[in-house]
Design a protein around this motif. Structure first.
Motif, PDB file in Angstrom:
ATOM      1  N   ARG A   1      11.377  -1.336 -13.693  1.00 23.20           N
ATOM      2  CA  ARG A   1      11.251  -2.029 -12.419  1.00 23.20           C
ATOM      3  C   ARG A   1      11.834  -1.219 -11.271  1.00 23.20           C
ATOM      4  NH1 ARG A   1      12.525  -8.381 -14.071  1.00 23.20           N
ATOM      5  NH2 ARG A   1      10.853  -8.541 -15.627  1.00 23.20           N
ATOM      6  N   ILE A   2      11.501   0.062 -11.273  1.00 23.99           N
ATOM      7  CA  ILE A   2      11.887   0.936 -10.159  1.00 23.99           C
ATOM      8  C   ILE A   2      10.639   1.638  -9.657  1.00 23.99           C
ATOM      9  CG2 ILE A   2      14.249   1.261 -10.961  1.00 23.99           C
ATOM     10  CD1 ILE A   2      13.436   4.013 -12.010  1.00 23.99           C
ATOM     11  N   PRO A   3      10.574   1.986  -8.369  1.00 24.14           N
ATOM     12  CA  PRO A   3       9.394   2.669  -7.834  1.00 24.14           C
ATOM     13  C   PRO A   3       9.373   4.149  -8.216  1.00 24.14           C
ATOM     14  CG  PRO A   3      11.030   2.393  -6.112  1.00 24.14           C
ATOM     15  CD  PRO A   3      11.569   1.688  -7.325  1.00 24.14           C
ATOM     16  N   ILE A   4       8.180   4.706  -8.158  1.00 23.35           N
ATOM     17  CA  ILE A   4       8.010   6.156  -8.299  1.00 23.35           C
ATOM     18  C   ILE A   4       7.953   6.753  -6.901  1.00 23.35           C
ATOM     19  CG2 ILE A   4       6.470   8.013  -9.074  1.00 23.35           C
ATOM     20  CD1 ILE A   4       5.563   6.228 -11.335  1.00 23.35           C
ATOM     21  N   VAL A   5       8.796   7.724  -6.646  1.00 23.52           N
ATOM     22  CA  VAL A   5       8.817   8.363  -5.340  1.00 23.52           C
ATOM     23  C   VAL A   5       7.674   9.385  -5.291  1.00 23.52           C
ATOM     24  CG1 VAL A   5      10.498  10.087  -6.126  1.00 23.52           C
ATOM     25  CG2 VAL A   5      10.355   9.563  -3.713  1.00 23.52           C
ATOM     26  N   PRO A   6       6.896   9.480  -4.197  1.00 25.04           N
ATOM     27  CA  PRO A   6       7.063   8.820  -2.897  1.00 25.04           C
ATOM     28  C   PRO A   6       6.004   7.740  -2.642  1.00 25.04           C
ATOM     29  CG  PRO A   6       5.818  10.831  -2.614  1.00 25.04           C
ATOM     30  CD  PRO A   6       6.008  10.640  -4.098  1.00 25.04           C
ATOM     31  N   TYR A   7       5.657   6.933  -3.622  1.00 27.80           N
ATOM     32  CA  TYR A   7       4.569   5.967  -3.470  1.00 27.80           C
ATOM     33  C   TYR A   7       5.010   4.748  -2.662  1.00 27.80           C
ATOM     34  CZ  TYR A   7       1.812   8.838  -6.442  1.00 27.80           C
ATOM     35  OH  TYR A   7       1.103   9.910  -6.930  1.00 27.80           O
ATOM     36  N   GLU A   8       4.235   4.442  -1.606  1.00 33.32           N
ATOM     37  CA  GLU A   8       4.590   3.336  -0.722  1.00 33.32           C
ATOM     38  C   GLU A   8       4.584   2.012  -1.464  1.00 33.32           C
ATOM     39  OE1 GLU A   8       1.037   4.772   0.433  1.00 33.32           O
ATOM     40  OE2 GLU A   8       2.377   6.471   0.142  1.00 33.32           O
ATOM     41  N   THR A   9       3.675   1.858  -2.421  1.00 34.36           N
ATOM     42  CA  THR A   9       3.562   0.603  -3.164  1.00 34.36           C
ATOM     43  C   THR A   9       4.431   0.589  -4.411  1.00 34.36           C
ATOM     44  OG1 THR A   9       1.636   1.478  -4.345  1.00 34.36           O
ATOM     45  CG2 THR A   9       1.216   0.214  -2.336  1.00 34.36           C
ATOM     46  N   GLY A  10       5.170   1.664  -4.648  1.00 34.45           N
ATOM     47  CA  GLY A  10       6.060   1.713  -5.804  1.00 34.45           C
ATOM     48  C   GLY A  10       5.484   2.420  -7.001  1.00 34.45           C
ATOM     49  N   VAL A  11       4.256   2.055  -7.378  1.00 33.49           N
ATOM     50  CA  VAL A  11       3.631   2.652  -8.559  1.00 33.49           C
ATOM     51  C   VAL A  11       2.184   2.993  -8.224  1.00 33.49           C
ATOM     52  CG1 VAL A  11       3.021   2.293 -10.982  1.00 33.49           C
ATOM     53  CG2 VAL A  11       5.118   1.288 -10.090  1.00 33.49           C
ATOM     54  N   PRO A  12       1.715   4.184  -8.569  1.00 31.52           N
ATOM     55  CA  PRO A  12       0.307   4.528  -8.317  1.00 31.52           C
ATOM     56  C   PRO A  12      -0.612   3.643  -9.151  1.00 31.52           C
ATOM     57  CG  PRO A  12       1.350   6.191  -9.687  1.00 31.52           C
ATOM     58  CD  PRO A  12       2.439   5.288  -9.225  1.00 31.52           C
ATOM     59  N   ASN A  13      -1.807   3.387  -8.636  1.00 30.77           N
ATOM     60  CA  ASN A  13      -2.739   2.533  -9.367  1.00 30.77           C
ATOM     61  C   ASN A  13      -3.420   3.310 -10.487  1.00 30.77           C
ATOM     62  OD1 ASN A  13      -5.244   3.813  -8.384  1.00 30.77           O
ATOM     63  ND2 ASN A  13      -4.703   2.910  -6.404  1.00 30.77           N
ATOM     64  N   PRO A  14      -4.061   2.623 -11.436  1.00 23.43           N
ATOM     65  CA  PRO A  14      -4.699   3.316 -12.571  1.00 23.43           C
ATOM     66  C   PRO A  14      -5.732   4.350 -12.141  1.00 23.43           C
ATOM     67  CG  PRO A  14      -4.504   0.970 -13.028  1.00 23.43           C
ATOM     68  CD  PRO A  14      -4.090   1.163 -11.597  1.00 23.43           C
ATOM     69  N   GLY A  15      -6.440   4.084 -11.034  1.00 22.68           N
ATOM     70  CA  GLY A  15      -7.424   5.052 -10.559  1.00 22.68           C
ATOM     71  C   GLY A  15      -6.782   6.356 -10.141  1.00 22.68           C
ATOM     72  N   THR A  16      -5.622   6.278  -9.521  1.00 21.16           N
ATOM     73  CA  THR A  16      -4.894   7.488  -9.137  1.00 21.16           C
ATOM     74  C   THR A  16      -4.457   8.266 -10.365  1.00 21.16           C
ATOM     75  OG1 THR A  16      -4.110   6.475  -7.081  1.00 21.16           O
ATOM     76  CG2 THR A  16      -2.869   8.359  -7.915  1.00 21.16           C
ATOM     77  N   LEU A  17      -3.945   7.570 -11.379  1.00 22.22           N
ATOM     78  CA  LEU A  17      -3.520   8.252 -12.608  1.00 22.22           C
ATOM     79  C   LEU A  17      -4.695   8.950 -13.276  1.00 22.22           C
ATOM     80  CD1 LEU A  17      -1.131   5.539 -14.093  1.00 22.22           C
ATOM     81  CD2 LEU A  17      -0.483   7.662 -12.938  1.00 22.22           C
ATOM     82  N   ARG A  18      -5.867   8.311 -13.269  1.00 19.22           N
ATOM     83  CA  ARG A  18      -7.061   8.950 -13.856  1.00 19.22           C
ATOM     84  C   ARG A  18      -7.458  10.184 -13.054  1.00 19.22           C
ATOM     85  NH1 ARG A  18      -8.610   3.479 -14.601  1.00 19.22           N
ATOM     86  NH2 ARG A  18      -9.841   3.521 -12.670  1.00 19.22           N
ATOM     87  N   ALA A  19      -7.388  10.080 -11.722  1.00 21.62           N
ATOM     88  CA  ALA A  19      -7.750  11.225 -10.881  1.00 21.62           C
ATOM     89  C   ALA A  19      -6.793  12.384 -11.095  1.00 21.62           C
ATOM     90  CB  ALA A  19      -7.749  10.802  -9.405  1.00 21.62           C
ATOM     91  N   VAL A  20      -5.494  12.105 -11.217  1.00 21.23           N
ATOM     92  CA  VAL A  20      -4.509  13.156 -11.467  1.00 21.23           C
ATOM     93  C   VAL A  20      -4.785  13.828 -12.809  1.00 21.23           C
ATOM     94  CG1 VAL A  20      -2.071  13.583 -11.964  1.00 21.23           C
ATOM     95  CG2 VAL A  20      -2.719  12.169 -10.006  1.00 21.23           C
ATOM     96  N   ALA A  21      -5.053  13.032 -13.842  1.00 21.82           N
ATOM     97  CA  ALA A  21      -5.354  13.601 -15.157  1.00 21.82           C
ATOM     98  C   ALA A  21      -6.592  14.485 -15.097  1.00 21.82           C
ATOM     99  CB  ALA A  21      -5.537  12.482 -16.179  1.00 21.82           C
ATOM    100  N   ASP A  22      -7.609  14.044 -14.367  1.00 23.50           N
ATOM    101  CA  ASP A  22      -8.851  14.807 -14.275  1.00 23.50           C
ATOM    102  C   ASP A  22      -8.664  16.102 -13.501  1.00 23.50           C
ATOM    103  OD1 ASP A  22     -11.770  15.079 -14.636  1.00 23.50           O
ATOM    104  OD2 ASP A  22     -11.854  14.787 -12.466  1.00 23.50           O
ATOM    105  N   MET A  23      -7.905  16.059 -12.399  1.00 26.15           N
ATOM    106  CA  MET A  23      -7.725  17.253 -11.580  1.00 26.15           C
ATOM    107  C   MET A  23      -6.845  18.295 -12.255  1.00 26.15           C
ATOM    108  SD  MET A  23      -9.511  17.228  -8.833  1.00 26.15           S
ATOM    109  CE  MET A  23      -8.715  18.174  -7.544  1.00 26.15           C
ATOM    110  N   ASN A  24      -6.113  17.904 -13.278  1.00 29.09           N
ATOM    111  CA  ASN A  24      -5.334  18.874 -14.044  1.00 29.09           C
ATOM    112  C   ASN A  24      -6.136  19.507 -15.175  1.00 29.09           C
ATOM    113  OD1 ASN A  24      -2.487  19.184 -13.091  1.00 29.09           O
ATOM    114  ND2 ASN A  24      -2.528  16.968 -13.199  1.00 29.09           N
TER     115      ASN A  24
END
Length: 419
Positions: free
Chosen positions: A131-154
């Motif tokens: 129950r802590i945010p990930i820095v520097p995300y304004e909403t605290g936690v990136p959404n699943p779509g962002t995580l998929r995009a990060v995985a794909d771009m790597n």
């Protein structure tokens, strides 16, 4: 101070080098080798922070780093997660019963935020669980779509698709499966005298193969594995730019020349010099364009764009790394200790195994040991290597000429003649 420290509260720095973002978790030996660099994350800490590392930090290294940072040694908590094959580091915490001790530390730090090296699903799950945010995300936690995009771009294929859309110049190449690899390699060799065969998900040059016409074909990989085959671009240097994406801006934080050995990353020198005006514009524009696409996918934080530069100054984009890279900690450390400087990273080889204190003694005798308030010198930034011989360092100086002099003296101090 790093930019993530600009907000309130302390950081829980997750040195999750064991992550499926960079390479398959079955690649235990390479993950273990990368994890040896985890102690460098100590340079990011300030009083009250928590560092989660896959390797214990030696007492001499802790004293050394904290003295230069001006941080009281007992003011940073360190949690060591034992090596756990096939598990991302964030999951290994639960495997070893370390979540409760971590939760206790966080309860004492009500404004704590998580700073992972790699933004993988396991890190996001850990932040949600704590129950802590990930820095520097304004909403605290990136959404699943962002995580998929990060995985794909790597992946190499994901980057090539994005680069094509953004209009970045790339080597001619194709993506394929392991079953198709032999045919695709042969087809590209008909047009190019040499090609580079790359695992789709890899980093730091791991798994690269250079194949020329007439070479024996490599051992066939698993048929369902993923690969990229590209023409080999004759080049005079390998370069990269580090970008940073926020909700409102994308900036180029710094750039530099990568030191490569057989296609593998071996060091860095920043900032870039002797780049043509055209190449400089392309490097800046391409890095910002890539960051703009990442920001649109919801990504926030650092990323790098890696390229090669031909003899006539033409740039070819090769890949991106959407995570904290091998240079982000060194850059943050240099800015924190000495402000704007010319700096480099590399490995200094000692002729015989040394203890950490012995290695520092060699630097002191050579007049190279960086101390608080200095404007130049050498720092051992990743603790004692397992073999006691190959020491990772960062050198910093006011000018490139002076930096070269320091690196020559460093080689001599460790018993080698500089090349």
């Amino acid at each position: 101070m790093i930019s993530e420290h600009e907000g309130p509260g302390t950081l829980v720095i997750l040195a999750n080098f064991v992550s499926p973002l960079a390479v398959d978790l079955a690649e235990e030996s390479v993950l273990r080798r990368w994890a040896e660099q985890a102690p460098r994350k100590l340079w990011l800490t300030r009083p009250g922070d928590v560092l989660i590392t896959p390797l214990p930090l030696s007492a001499p290294f802790r004293r050394y780093a904290f003295h230069r940072l001006g941080v009281p040694e007992n003011s940073v908590q360190v949690i060591t997660v034992p090596d756990t094959p096939h598990l991302p580091m964030a999951h290994a915490l639960a495997e070893h019963g370390l979540l409760e001790p971590l939760r206790t530390l966080i309860a004492e730090r009500p404004t704590a935020r998580l700073l992972p090296t790699a933004l993988d699903e396991a890190a996001a799950e850990l932040a949600a669980h704590l129950r802590i945010p990930i820095v520097p995300y304004e909403t605290g936690v990136p959404n699943p779509g962002t995580l998929r995009a990060v995985a794909d771009m790597n992946t190499k294929s994901g980057f090539r698709a994005a680069a094509r859309t953004l209009g970045l110049r790339m080597p001619h190449g194709r993506t394929c499966t392991g079953a198709e690899l032999g045919h695709v390699t042969t087809a590209l060799l008909a047009s190019h005298p040499r090609v580079v065969v790359k695992p789709d998900r890899s980093a730091g040059g791991h798994g690269l193969h250079f194949v020329s016409r007439g070479d024996q074909p490599p051992k066939p990989p698993p048929p369902d594995s993923r690969w990229v085959v590209e023409e080999y671009v004759e080049h005079t240097r390998a370069v990269s730019a580090q970008g940073h994406a926020t909700a409102t801006t994308v900036e180029v934080a710094y750039d530099g020349e990568m030191r490569m050995v057989s296609g593998s990353f071996a060091g860095y020198c920043s900032p870039l010099n002797d780049l043509s005006a055209r190449a400089r514009r392309e490097l800046t524009n391409w890095t910002r364009a890539l960051g703009g696409q990442l920001a649109a996918e919801g990504y926030r934080g650092p990323y790098s764009l890696d390229l090669v530069c031909t003899h006539d100054g033409t740039l070819y984009a090769l890949e991106c790394n959407v995570r904290r890279t091998a240079t982000t900690t060194a850059h943050a450390m240099v800015r924190r200790l000495a402000g704007a400087s010319v700096w480099s990273t590399g490995t200094a080889a000692a002729t015989a195994p040394l203890s950490f204190d012995e290695a520092v003694g060699h630097l002191t005798e050579a007049g190279l040991d960086f101390q608080p308030g200095d404007s130049e010198g050498v720092l051992l930034y990743a603790d004692r290597p397992l073999d006691g011989r190959n020491w990772r360092y960062t050198a910093l100086a006011p000018t490139r000429t002076r930096l070269t002099e320091l690196e020559v003296r460093l080689a001599t101090a460790f018993g080698h003649e500089a090349l």
